[in-house]
Design an enzyme around this catalytic site. Structure first.
Site, PDB file in Angstrom:
ATOM      1  N   GLN A   1      73.332   5.270  44.468  1.00 31.82           N
ATOM      2  CA  GLN A   1      72.278   5.227  45.207  1.00 31.82           C
ATOM      3  C   GLN A   1      71.188   5.773  44.006  1.00 31.82           C
ATOM      4  O   GLN A   1      69.956   5.146  44.329  1.00 31.82           O
ATOM      5  CB  GLN A   1      72.487   6.456  46.394  1.00 31.82           C
ATOM      6  CG  GLN A   1      73.401   6.079  47.562  1.00 31.82           C
ATOM      7  CD  GLN A   1      73.743   7.286  48.446  1.00 31.82           C
ATOM      8  OE1 GLN A   1      73.585   8.214  48.073  1.00 31.82           O
ATOM      9  NE2 GLN A   1      74.223   6.775  49.550  1.00 31.82           N
TER      10      GLN A   1
ATOM     11  N   THR B   1      78.548   7.234  57.941  1.00 31.60           N
ATOM     12  CA  THR B   1      77.223   7.786  57.245  1.00 31.60           C
ATOM     13  C   THR B   1      76.143   6.942  57.663  1.00 31.60           C
ATOM     14  O   THR B   1      76.300   5.573  57.963  1.00 31.60           O
ATOM     15  CB  THR B   1      77.256   7.424  55.584  1.00 31.60           C
ATOM     16  OG1 THR B   1      76.117   7.578  54.952  1.00 31.60           O
ATOM     17  CG2 THR B   1      77.950   6.113  55.117  1.00 31.60           C
TER      18      THR B   1
ATOM     19  N   CYS C   1      71.331  11.916  59.440  1.00 25.75           N
ATOM     20  CA  CYS C   1      72.236  12.023  58.377  1.00 25.75           C
ATOM     21  C   CYS C   1      73.568  12.732  59.085  1.00 25.75           C
ATOM     22  O   CYS C   1      73.493  13.833  59.565  1.00 25.75           O
ATOM     23  CB  CYS C   1      71.598  12.743  57.195  1.00 25.75           C
ATOM     24  SG  CYS C   1      73.032  13.008  55.927  1.00 25.75           S
TER      25      CYS C   1
END
Length: 232
Positions: free
Chosen positions: A52, A83, A197
């Site tokens: 990421q 996620t 999240c």
């Protein structure tokens, strides 16, 4: 009952919440000794987090596609990505398998629509708050306006997720900061706030504010239970 395939480990703290919620939900529906039929492929988050940061999304897609394929081969009837952020790769994952992917933003959009929400705030990683793969999907598919905190607040929200929540740390100051940001989103017209999240629900929940919160883990889990029991 269908078998649920979960791509987890991002982070494992929230994957625990998924596993617990799926089993509790099935037990509530069916009673007795019933529990969910769940397969979990839990990846190493350190590797994904590095990808990421490096912007190596294609490399991350390879890892998650392999995880999805392994779940399909093991007998999963449909897939959950546990996620929000990695739904950035949902299209690539869907193309790699022949079973359905239950998208977390679609589950959330359905719940927002059910609750009559037309404008909603969004908290999540910087990727989720700043890129279009999540916000635009909710707007395009459900006609709901999505707003996010300002730049300084987005950085704070992001840093707390990675530096604290994904490490299993719950900080009272961070909770207060999140509550303040939620209140500001409401002042800017949000009728509710998406906890976009899967770790945020570990820090704040509906008892912490009068503003409607939409915990994506809870919503995703409930949609998965409906799918597993052919209720959807």
């Amino acid at each position: 009952m269908k078998t649920i395939g979960v791509i987890g480990g991002m982070s494992w703290e929230s994957t625990v919440t998924y596993y617990q919620g799926l089993n509790q939900g099935i037990k509530e529906r069916l009673g007795g000794h019933n529990s969910a039929k769940v397969l979990i492929n839990s990846v190493n988050f350190a590797e994904i987090e590095q990808m990421q940061r490096d912007g190596a999304w294609d490399s991350a897609a390879v890892v998650l596609c392999k995880a999805a394929q392994s779940l399909e081969k093991a007998g999963a009837d449909f897939i959950l990505i546990a996620t929000n952020t990695m739904h950035k790769l949902a299209g690539q994952i869907e193309e790699s398998i022949s079973i359905p992917l239950l998208h977390i933003a679609d589950a959330t959009g359905h719940e927002l629509t059910r609750r009559g929400i037309s404008k909603v705030g969004l908290l999540g990683t910087a990727f989720t708050m700043e890129e279009d793969f999540y916000k635009q999907r909710i707007t395009n598919k459900f006609g709901i306006e999505v707003i996010v905190p300002n730049g300084v607040q987005r950085k704070l929200v992001h840093d707390v997720i990675y530096d604290e929540l994904c490490q299993g740390k719950l900080n009272r100051r961070s909770k207060h900061d999140y509550q303040t940001i939620i209140e500001e989103l409401a002042m800017n017209g949000a009728q509710g706030v998406i906890l976009g999240c899967t770790e945020i629900g570990l820090l704040v929940n509906q008892t912490d504010t009068e503003i409607a919160l939409f915990d994506t883990v809870e919503i995703h889990v409930q949609e998965a239970i409906k799918e597993a029991l052919n209720e959807s």
